[in-house]
Write a protein that holds these residues in place. Structure first.
Motif, PDB file in Angstrom:
ATOM      1  N   ASP A  85       6.734  14.555   0.751  1.00  0.00           N
ATOM      2  CA  ASP A  85       6.247  13.378   1.495  1.00  0.00           C
ATOM      3  C   ASP A  85       6.284  12.129   0.620  1.00  0.00           C
ATOM      4  OD1 ASP A  85       5.788  14.959   3.714  1.00  0.00           O
ATOM      5  OD2 ASP A  85       3.637  15.199   3.319  1.00  0.00           O
ATOM      6  N   ALA A  86       5.831  12.268  -0.626  1.00  0.00           N
ATOM      7  CA  ALA A  86       5.782  11.117  -1.524  1.00  0.00           C
ATOM      8  C   ALA A  86       7.171  10.597  -1.840  1.00  0.00           C
ATOM      9  CB  ALA A  86       5.057  11.508  -2.819  1.00  0.00           C
ATOM     10  N   ILE A  87       8.093  11.493  -2.157  1.00  0.00           N
ATOM     11  CA  ILE A  87       9.430  11.086  -2.585  1.00  0.00           C
ATOM     12  C   ILE A  87      10.195  10.391  -1.458  1.00  0.00           C
ATOM     13  CG2 ILE A  87      11.685  12.058  -3.267  1.00  0.00           C
ATOM     14  CD1 ILE A  87      10.110  13.994  -5.078  1.00  0.00           C
ATOM     15  N   LYS A  88       9.841  10.692  -0.219  1.00  0.00           N
ATOM     16  CA  LYS A  88      10.487  10.026   0.919  1.00  0.00           C
ATOM     17  C   LYS A  88       9.930   8.623   1.173  1.00  0.00           C
ATOM     18  CE  LYS A  88       9.761  13.276   3.963  1.00  0.00           C
ATOM     19  NZ  LYS A  88       9.797  14.041   5.248  1.00  0.00           N
ATOM     20  N   MET A  89       8.762   8.305   0.584  1.00  0.00           N
ATOM     21  CA  MET A  89       8.102   7.029   0.877  1.00  0.00           C
ATOM     22  C   MET A  89       8.764   5.842   0.202  1.00  0.00           C
ATOM     23  SD  MET A  89       4.076   7.959   0.528  1.00  0.00           S
ATOM     24  CE  MET A  89       3.356   9.356   1.381  1.00  0.00           C
ATOM     25  N   SER A  93       0.800  -1.217   0.000  1.00  0.00           N
ATOM     26  CA  SER A  93       0.000   0.000   0.000  1.00  0.00           C
ATOM     27  C   SER A  93       0.836   1.271   0.000  1.00  0.00           C
ATOM     28  CB  SER A  93      -0.940   0.010   1.213  1.00  0.00           C
ATOM     29  OG  SER A  93      -0.207  -0.001   2.418  1.00  0.00           O
ATOM     30  N   VAL A  94       2.129   1.199   0.260  1.00  0.00           N
ATOM     31  CA  VAL A  94       2.953   2.400   0.274  1.00  0.00           C
ATOM     32  C   VAL A  94       2.948   3.082  -1.090  1.00  0.00           C
ATOM     33  CG1 VAL A  94       5.125   1.214  -0.296  1.00  0.00           C
ATOM     34  CG2 VAL A  94       5.188   3.363   0.958  1.00  0.00           C
ATOM     35  N   PHE A  95       2.841   2.313  -2.155  1.00  0.00           N
ATOM     36  CA  PHE A  95       2.826   2.888  -3.496  1.00  0.00           C
ATOM     37  C   PHE A  95       1.487   3.555  -3.810  1.00  0.00           C
ATOM     38  CE2 PHE A  95       6.045  -0.449  -3.618  1.00  0.00           C
ATOM     39  CZ  PHE A  95       7.128   0.283  -4.070  1.00  0.00           C
ATOM     40  N   ILE A  96       0.409   3.040  -3.200  1.00  0.00           N
ATOM     41  CA  ILE A  96      -0.884   3.703  -3.328  1.00  0.00           C
ATOM     42  C   ILE A  96      -0.824   5.050  -2.619  1.00  0.00           C
ATOM     43  CG2 ILE A  96      -3.345   3.571  -2.791  1.00  0.00           C
ATOM     44  CD1 ILE A  96      -2.487   1.565  -4.907  1.00  0.00           C
ATOM     45  N   GLN A 156      -0.976  13.073  -6.095  1.00  0.00           N
ATOM     46  CA  GLN A 156      -2.245  13.619  -6.568  1.00  0.00           C
ATOM     47  C   GLN A 156      -2.651  14.843  -5.745  1.00  0.00           C
ATOM     48  OE1 GLN A 156      -4.474  12.097  -9.108  1.00  0.00           O
ATOM     49  NE2 GLN A 156      -2.630  10.990  -9.667  1.00  0.00           N
ATOM     50  N   ARG A 157      -2.413  14.797  -4.429  1.00  0.00           N
ATOM     51  CA  ARG A 157      -2.725  15.953  -3.581  1.00  0.00           C
ATOM     52  C   ARG A 157      -1.849  17.140  -3.967  1.00  0.00           C
ATOM     53  NH1 ARG A 157      -1.920  11.799   0.593  1.00  0.00           N
ATOM     54  NH2 ARG A 157      -3.931  10.784   0.967  1.00  0.00           N
ATOM     55  N   GLY A 158      -0.579  16.844  -4.256  1.00  0.00           N
ATOM     56  CA  GLY A 158       0.316  17.901  -4.700  1.00  0.00           C
ATOM     57  C   GLY A 158      -0.140  18.521  -6.004  1.00  0.00           C
ATOM     58  N   GLU A 159      -0.581  17.684  -6.941  1.00  0.00           N
ATOM     59  CA  GLU A 159      -1.073  18.195  -8.220  1.00  0.00           C
ATOM     60  C   GLU A 159      -2.305  19.069  -8.033  1.00  0.00           C
ATOM     61  OE1 GLU A 159      -1.623  14.752 -10.658  1.00  0.00           O
ATOM     62  OE2 GLU A 159       0.480  14.706 -11.283  1.00  0.00           O
ATOM     63  N   LEU A 172      -1.281   8.851  -4.088  1.00  0.00           N
ATOM     64  CA  LEU A 172      -2.262   9.772  -3.533  1.00  0.00           C
ATOM     65  C   LEU A 172      -1.606  11.079  -3.077  1.00  0.00           C
ATOM     66  CD1 LEU A 172      -4.520   7.323  -1.481  1.00  0.00           C
ATOM     67  CD2 LEU A 172      -5.164   8.577  -3.543  1.00  0.00           C
ATOM     68  N   SER A 173      -0.392  10.973  -2.526  1.00  0.00           N
ATOM     69  CA  SER A 173       0.319  12.170  -2.096  1.00  0.00           C
ATOM     70  C   SER A 173       0.684  13.048  -3.297  1.00  0.00           C
ATOM     71  CB  SER A 173       1.581  11.789  -1.317  1.00  0.00           C
ATOM     72  OG  SER A 173       2.174  12.925  -0.719  1.00  0.00           O
TER      73      SER A 173
END
Length: 337
Positions: free
Chosen positions: A55-59, A25-28, A35-38, A32-33
């Motif tokens: 946040d996304a790039i650190k995941m 689920s980390v990739f989901i 998408q929020r940025g966009e 989503l992160s």
């Protein structure tokens, strides 16, 4: 009744999944992160957007286009620390020197902040990391499959079926048999053994009008187009669980999964496969389905489909701005924008 069951199922999934707590689920959550940025970029809220990209790039292992946009956001926010971090990640995901230098926003930020030496110092070692992380066998095999698919598509669909319209069905059936063989006997076994050959496994390709400094994207869509050609005729749904698992593992981007499902919905038959729409490739006009479509999209890591339309319109507007020599824009890689 079926609609109510589907809504309850989606609500159950959304309520019980704990994003970011396991390897699937980390990739989901990454998607989503982004998408929020966009969404924030669409509103010109660049600081909030940068935070979501960060946040996304650190995941997990990010995608090249997301790193590129993150660099632009750091530049707009004049955050040199983040800019350097995103640059390193970008090179590690396949971005090249010329990608930075050909973009007005990034080019000027490197120059104005005297970061060209930093780029040269870090580029070689991080480019090497990128190249070592590629599955060369998958990349070579994917290129060969794509060449075969393109060769016969041009021969039977783009040429013969248009010239000899009387025998169009014969040519279409011939091509369908070829792409079916490619998918079922070559591509699917590869996915089952190695994973979907997307950007994280085979690297980022620059696609679109490559010589144009502004109308291009970073992706690897060769497997996608083979699959879309395959699903342009009715096929069984037997590979859908495989595709879904590849999204959870991070090999297949949610946008690719949604596009495949849209093709199944468009061309499938109730008797063998007619998946539900995601409004990624086409838009369903049934407004009563919009809410459930967006719930369906969220489960797979996608934002509301209405934002896809906003990104498209934003890109067209940026195309116009290029014509009047306005070049500095944060990119979402929708047309010019």
């Amino acid at each position: 009744m079926l609609k109510e069951i589907e809504i309850l199922f989606c609500l159950f999934i959304l309520g019980t999944w704990s994003y970011g707590q396991d390897s699937s689920s980390v990739f989901i959550e990454y998607s989503l992160s982004i998408q929020r940025g966009e969404s924030h970029i669409l509103e010109d809220k660049f600081k909030e957007a940068m935070n979501h990209y960060n946040d996304a790039i650190k995941m997990c292992k990010p995608l090249a286009s997301d790193c590129f946009t993150a660099m632009q956001l750091a530049a707009v926010n004049e955050n040199t620390k983040k800019f350097k971090q995103f640059t390193i990640k970008g090179v590690q995901t396949g971005l090249k020197r010329e990608d930075f230098k050909n973009d007005s926003l990034l080019h000027d930020y490197f120059n104005d902040n005297k970061l060209n030496k930093f780029l040269e110092k870090t580029y070689k070692v991080n480019r090497l990391k990128y190249e070592k992380g590629l599955n060369k066998y998958l990349l070579d095999t994917l290129n060969k499959l794509s060449q075969i698919d393109n060769h016969y598509k041009i021969m039977y669909i783009d040429s013969l079926s248009r010239v000899d319209t009387v025998n169009r069905n014969v040519y279409e059936m011939k091509y369908d048999s070829i792409v079916t063989n490619l998918v079922e006997n070559s591509l699917i076994p590869i996915i089952e053994k190695y994973g979907y050959p997307g950007q994280r496994l085979t690297g980022a390709n620059k696609v679109g009008q490559i010589k144009d400094s502004y109308n291009y994207s970073f992706s690897n869509n060769k497997a996608l187009f083979i699959l879309l050609h395959y699903y342009s005729n009715p096929k069984p749904c037997k590979y859908n669980s495989l595709f879904e698992n590849e999204v959870f593992k991070g090999n297949m981007r949610p946008e690719i999964f949604a596009s495949i499902m849209d093709f199944q919905y468009q061309y499938g038959l109730e008797a063998n496969c007619k998946s539900q729409p995601y409004n990624q490739w086409w838009k369903s006009d049934d407004s009563s389905q919009f809410e459930i479509i967006n719930r369906r999209r969220k489960v797979m890591g996608l934002g509301p489909f209405q934002e896809e339309e906003k990104k498209h319109k934003r890109g067209l507007n940026i195309c116009y701005k290029y014509d009047i020599n306005e070049f500095k824009h944060v990119r979402l890689f929708y047309w010019c924008g």
